[in-house]
Scaffold this active site. Structure first.
Site, PDB file in Angstrom:
ATOM      1  N   ARG A  49       9.222  21.066  47.100  1.00  0.00           N
ATOM      2  CA  ARG A  49      10.267  21.145  46.074  1.00  0.00           C
ATOM      3  C   ARG A  49       9.702  21.781  44.820  1.00  0.00           C
ATOM      4  O   ARG A  49       8.634  21.400  44.339  1.00  0.00           O
ATOM      5  CB  ARG A  49      10.783  19.736  45.766  1.00  0.00           C
ATOM      6  CG  ARG A  49      11.675  19.632  44.520  1.00  0.00           C
ATOM      7  CD  ARG A  49      12.149  18.207  44.334  1.00  0.00           C
ATOM      8  NE  ARG A  49      12.854  17.972  43.078  1.00  0.00           N
ATOM      9  CZ  ARG A  49      12.362  17.282  42.055  1.00  0.00           C
ATOM     10  NH1 ARG A  49      11.128  16.754  42.133  1.00  0.00           N
ATOM     11  NH2 ARG A  49      13.054  17.107  40.953  1.00  0.00           N
ATOM     12  N   ARG A  90      18.699  15.045  26.784  1.00  0.00           N
ATOM     13  CA  ARG A  90      17.410  14.485  26.377  1.00  0.00           C
ATOM     14  C   ARG A  90      17.327  14.333  24.863  1.00  0.00           C
ATOM     15  O   ARG A  90      18.050  15.002  24.112  1.00  0.00           O
ATOM     16  CB  ARG A  90      16.267  15.399  26.840  1.00  0.00           C
ATOM     17  CG  ARG A  90      16.213  15.645  28.340  1.00  0.00           C
ATOM     18  CD  ARG A  90      15.115  16.631  28.693  1.00  0.00           C
ATOM     19  NE  ARG A  90      15.089  16.972  30.108  1.00  0.00           N
ATOM     20  CZ  ARG A  90      14.415  16.306  31.024  1.00  0.00           C
ATOM     21  NH1 ARG A  90      13.686  15.256  30.660  1.00  0.00           N
ATOM     22  NH2 ARG A  90      14.449  16.665  32.286  1.00  0.00           N
ATOM     23  N   THR A 302      13.129   9.732  44.626  1.00  0.00           N
ATOM     24  CA  THR A 302      12.814   9.069  43.354  1.00  0.00           C
ATOM     25  C   THR A 302      12.020   7.780  43.521  1.00  0.00           C
ATOM     26  O   THR A 302      12.498   6.812  44.130  1.00  0.00           O
ATOM     27  CB  THR A 302      14.087   8.767  42.516  1.00  0.00           C
ATOM     28  OG1 THR A 302      14.932   9.917  42.493  1.00  0.00           O
ATOM     29  CG2 THR A 302      13.687   8.416  41.093  1.00  0.00           C
TER      30      THR A 302
END
Length: 500
Positions: A49, A90, A302
């Site tokens: 990934r 963020r 995750t």
């Protein structure tokens, strides 16, 4: 027996082969060390990934080209999944890099801070800038904002056009660039940002095998990403990352996203923050089950072995987590920071490999009632399902699917069994795509294999060369009559090795 569950490993600083940039050596050339990449390939990684949230296009190109080259030298095929950043909301930068928030104190999220590009370090103990300037329009008094994957909670007391005034409900250390979610979801940010549009073109240029779309709200976001990817020349599959509360708000929305995608990723970080961690396990099982029912691929991701960022061994809880995902039927399990920035990338892959293999030996992982009462829409689909029924009831050792697009192998892989499925194809894009399918292994075959008079013997010889079958074993081979016709599989043959 090869491992059936696929392992996805994220690339990053820990895997980068570049040791010394140009101009910093006596000869003025770059120096490379491929040790870590070779170890990842040897450990059994199936797909890598690339996370567009970090790094530059130059760094991504170097790593993708390197991993493909190193895998090819070892006779392996490794797929590439490129993951769009999406509208990650963020906090901006702090003067000191971080602050310590305490319960009860006031804290403000201020759109006028941080600079236009979000890179001005002017955050302090009582306020910080945010990257998504429309956030004040999305929240109201009483909302709970979750920062740093839910580790910090802010209760919204008041909003203005540019500021969100909060009281700290749960404190902790807040550092540069940490994410912001709203409990229950509902933020209006579009799934594809301007940065994503450029990254999509780059992913197409590098011939990404899969493109992951972050924070899709519905199937329209997936359809748009696919259109842009195809227009840029991309031929890979589209992965929908399930991480917004809206995506699981109803069965209709979730199913629409799954149907519009080639694969889904259960991105448990942001999803868990938005829907509440306690709800996450049930949703994970539901998504895995429904995705497989709809003949799509599913990745569980995750914090699967988060402790291995610093430790050489996973925790017992992490072992249980990976094993349960395998038993539930996930196609792939994913490593993130464990391989991208951890101390032991190859050890993390080996640990995950060991847990997957153990879980796959359990009877539950080899049984399936998938589509037992269904009516099939296509001839090749019927052949695939018939193959698996025969294989599971006849003691077949291996299945060989001569395929153009890989769809026959995908349908077969939806049926749980311990029988390896070999996707024999002339197309490198298909070989890379099937690296994500549970229990499917890519095999390169000559372009005109279907026209060979002794095609069956050649297939059996290839399986014997791989030490997959021996004389006396039963093998099922599927193929089509016409070369180059997508969806043309119309033949299933049961062969006893040595009698072909």
């Amino acid at each position: 027996m090869p491992r059936r569950t696929k392992i996805v490993a994220t690339l990053g600083p820990a895997t980068d082969p570049l040791v010394t940039p140009p101009g910093q050596t006596a000869a003025g050339h770059e120096e490379f060390d491929y040790t870590v990449m070779d170890e990842l390939v040897d450990a059994g990684v199936d797909v890598v990934r690339v996370n567009f949230s970090h790094g530059t296009h130059e760094e991504h190109r170097r790593q993708v080209e390197s991993i493909r080259s190193r895998a090819r030298q070892r006779g392996r095929q490794v797929g590439v999944l490129m993951d769009l950043m999406g509208p990650k909301i963020r906090v901006c930068l702090f003067e000191q890099g971080k602050v310590e928030l305490t319960a009860g104190q006031e804290f403000t999220l201020d759109t006028e801070m941080g600079g236009a590009d979000g890179k001005t370090a002017d955050g302090h103990q009582h306020a910080v800038g945010i990257t998504y300037k429309a956030l004040p329009e999305d929240v109201k008094r009483g909302d709970i904002l979750l920062l740093n994957d839910g580790m910090i909670q802010l209760w919204v007391t008041e909003t203005t056009a540019t500021k969100i005034h909060c009281k700290v409900k749960v404190g902790g250390t807040l550092s540069n660039g940490k994410g912001i979610n709203r409990l229950g979801g509902g933020l209006s940010a579009q799934a594809l940002t301007e940065k994503d549009l450029q990254d999509i073109k780059f992913a197409a240029e590098l011939q990404a095998d899969y493109l992951a779309v972050s924070f899709p709200r519905d199937k329209d976001d997936i359809d748009r990403a696919r259109r842009l990817f195809n227009e840029a020349g991309g031929e890979g599959g589209i992965v929908a990352k399930i991480e917004r509360a809206e995506a699981v708000a109803s069965d209709e929305v979730l199913e629409g996203i799954i149907r519009a995608s080639d694969a889904v990723m259960i991105a448990r970080g942001d999803l868990g923050v938005e829907i509440n961690d306690a709800e996450l396990p049930a949703f994970q099982k539901k998504i895995i089950t429904r995705t497989r029912e709809l003949n799509r691929v599913v990745i569980t991701a995750t914090q699967m072995m988060e402790s291995m960022i610093h430790s050489q061994m996973p925790t017992r809880a992490e072992v249980f987590d990976v094993a349960n995902a395998v038993l539930d039927g996930t196609d792939a399990v994913m490593l993130s920071a464990e391989t991208a920035a951890g101390k032991y990338p190859a050890l993390a892959v080996k640990a995950m490999d060991r847990v997957c293999r153990s879980a796959e030996r359990q009877p539950r992982a080899r049984k399936s009632h998938h589509r037992i009462d269904s009516v099939f829409d296509h001839i090749d689909e019927a052949v695939a399902m018939s193959t698996m029924y025969a294989a599971n009831h006849l003691g077949v050792t291996a299945i060989a699917a001569l395929t153009e697009s890989g769809s026959t192998a995908l349908w077969m892989s939806r049926i749980s069994s311990g029988i390896p499925i070999y996707a024999l194809t002339r197309h490198v894009t298909t070989r890379r795509k099937v690296t994500l399918y549970r229990g499917v292994y890519p095999v390169s075959m000559p372009p005109d294999i279907n026209e060979h008079e002794n095609v069956i013997a050649e297939v059996i010889e290839e399986l014997q060369r791989r030490d997959t079958v021996r004389v006396g074993d039963l093998v099922i081979i599927t193929k089509g009559d016409k070369m180059g016709k997508l969806g043309g599989t119309n033949t299933m043959q049961i062969i006893r090795v040595g009698e072909e």
